[in-house]
Design an enzyme around this catalytic site. Structure first.
Site, mmCIF file in Angstrom:
data_model
loop_
_atom_site.group_PDB
_atom_site.id
_atom_site.type_symbol
_atom_site.label_atom_id
_atom_site.label_comp_id
_atom_site.label_asym_id
_atom_site.label_seq_id
_atom_site.Cartn_x
_atom_site.Cartn_y
_atom_site.Cartn_z
ATOM 1 N N ASP A 13 19.386 26.970 76.861
ATOM 2 C CA ASP A 13 20.408 27.768 76.180
ATOM 3 C C ASP A 13 20.342 29.185 76.761
ATOM 4 O OD1 ASP A 13 22.336 28.555 74.211
ATOM 5 O OD2 ASP A 13 20.733 29.380 72.980
ATOM 6 N N TYR A 45 25.769 34.651 76.659
ATOM 7 C CA TYR A 45 26.706 33.999 77.573
ATOM 8 C C TYR A 45 28.154 34.146 77.077
ATOM 9 C CZ TYR A 45 23.181 31.156 80.151
ATOM 10 O OH TYR A 45 22.162 30.698 80.933
ATOM 11 N N CYS A 77 23.906 24.556 74.431
ATOM 12 C CA CYS A 77 24.702 25.773 74.338
ATOM 13 C C CYS A 77 26.171 25.379 74.438
ATOM 14 C CB CYS A 77 24.318 26.681 75.504
ATOM 15 S SG CYS A 77 25.335 28.155 75.654
ATOM 16 N N ASN A 78 26.943 25.698 73.428
ATOM 17 C CA ASN A 78 28.373 25.367 73.431
ATOM 18 C C ASN A 78 29.103 26.086 74.576
ATOM 19 O OD1 ASN A 78 29.160 24.049 70.516
ATOM 20 N ND2 ASN A 78 27.365 25.347 70.387
ATOM 21 N N THR A 79 28.719 27.351 74.804
ATOM 22 C CA THR A 79 29.422 28.145 75.813
ATOM 23 C C THR A 79 29.199 27.573 77.209
ATOM 24 O OG1 THR A 79 28.906 30.034 74.382
ATOM 25 C CG2 THR A 79 29.804 30.529 76.548
ATOM 26 N N CYS A 200 28.210 27.440 67.666
ATOM 27 C CA CYS A 200 27.272 28.121 68.581
ATOM 28 C C CYS A 200 25.884 27.784 68.064
ATOM 29 C CB CYS A 200 27.507 29.633 68.543
ATOM 30 S SG CYS A 200 26.213 30.592 69.367
ATOM 31 N N HIS A 202 23.132 29.267 68.251
ATOM 32 C CA HIS A 202 22.427 30.390 67.606
ATOM 33 C C HIS A 202 22.721 30.463 66.102
ATOM 34 C CE1 HIS A 202 21.672 31.993 71.640
ATOM 35 N NE2 HIS A 202 20.941 32.951 71.111
HETATM 36 N N1 DGL Z 1 23.957 29.546 71.905
HETATM 37 C C1 DGL Z 1 25.098 29.631 72.691
HETATM 38 C C2 DGL Z 1 26.239 28.730 72.263
HETATM 39 O O1 DGL Z 1 26.000 27.717 71.636
HETATM 40 C C3 DGL Z 1 25.523 30.881 73.362
HETATM 41 C C4 DGL Z 1 25.415 32.173 72.657
HETATM 42 C C5 DGL Z 1 25.632 33.297 73.617
HETATM 43 O O2 DGL Z 1 24.766 33.463 74.492
HETATM 44 O O3 DGL Z 1 26.662 33.968 73.529
HETATM 45 O O4 DGL Z 1 27.382 28.977 72.573
#
Ligand code: DGL
Length: 290
Positions: A13, A45, A77-79, A200, A202
């Site tokens: 991630d 990200y 990580c979704n992004t 996300c 996080h």
């Molecule tokens: N945890 C990440 C997600 O699921 C990215 C968060 C980030 O770095 O902006 O998108």
């Protein structure tokens, strides 16, 4: 000699968010070894743009394949999934590869009011991948989509500090209030949002704050468990499930989860201890990943 099935699974991630997915993976796949990489030097990200996130994703996948001989990769990580999973599948066509995306379909099955909120990063919620996913369910409920600039970063920074005595005074809490207020009213009455998708990884670590703000009638939906089940399915299909350890010393070795970071090792150690109850020794090294 170790068989391919005994190789570790890579998980990564932009930072600590994917630890929420790692937790579900450890529960679903107790005999597997994991190598988790937090790319904290390059987080967040969500506000960096697709090209940057795709470049990071490929650098990390290449690193985990080359240096840790991983047998499978979970993009926690979704992004990064939105920006790069398609190309990653082309680069590693034979490796089981699992991504995460906002759980819209489970939210549709769950919602009674048919009003669903979705929070995530700008990168995820502005992506073509998300637009395509939304199009598959858009006629089944009303969706309120809210990008949360700064929230992942605030969560990332908060774990490096001691837990606040008064949670409502934190930046994480403040942002959760600001963004959920902008979405409309939450609750179980007609017209209210009764289901919130955490798009996300996080945000799972802000779930207690969100639940406190939104009240008990609102259900928060995350993706760790379905991702862990999908990882199991792909490993089984590829005959890559690790076998149960045969003796005590093997058990010690295989239970090991290694945590790596391109950023601060002490911050990752604090997050792993706080969220996963993992001791500091599990955070084996800080890697200088370009
Ligand atoms: N945890 C990440 C997600 O699921 C990215 C968060 C980030 O770095 O902006 O998108």
């Amino acid at each position: 000699m170790r068989s391919a099935a005994q190789a570790p699974i890579g998980v990564f991630d932009s930072g600590i968010g994917g630890l929420s997915v790692l937790q579900a993976l450890q529960a679903e796949l107790p005999h597997e070894r994991f190598v988790y990489l937090a790319d904290s030097a390059h987080a967040p990200y969500g506000e960096r743009g697709d090209a940057f996130v795709a470049e990071r994703t490929h650098a990390i996948a290449d690193y985990l394949v080359t240096h840790h001989l991983i047998k499978a990769l979970v993009v926690a990580c979704n992004t990064a999934t939105a920006a790069a999973i398609h190309e990653a599948r082309l680069r590693y066509p034979h490796m089981p590869l699992v991504g995460v995306e906002p759980a819209l379909k489970p939210a549709v099955s769950h919602s009674q009011t048919r009003h669903i909120g979705v929070i995530g990063t700008h990168g995820t919620l502005g992506s073509d991948k998300f637009a395509n996913l939304l199009a598959t369910v858009q006629d089944q409920a009303q969706f309120v989509i809210q990008p949360c600039r700064g929230l992942a970063n605030a969560i990332e920074l908060s774990t490096a500090q001691a837990p606040a005595a008064d949670k409502t005074q934190t930046e994480v809490h403040r942002l959760c209030v600001q963004y959920t207020q902008a979405m409309g009213t939450f609750g179980k009455s007609p017209g209210q949002i009764d289901t919130l998708v955490l798009g996300c990884t996080h945000y799972v670590f802000a779930a207690a704050d969100l639940q406190h703000i939104l009240g008990p009638d609102v259900t928060l939906i995350s993706t760790g468990e379905p991702v862990a089940r999908q990882t199991r399915r792909l490993l089984e299909a590829a005959s890559l499930m690790a076998s149960a350890p045969q003796n005590h010393s093997e058990a010690q070795e295989y239970k090991h989860t290694q945590l790596l970071t391109s950023g601060s090792l002490t911050a990752l150690q604090a997050a792993a201890l706080r969220w996963l109850q993992m001791p500091a020794q599990a955070c084996a090294e800080a890697v200088a990943l370009r």
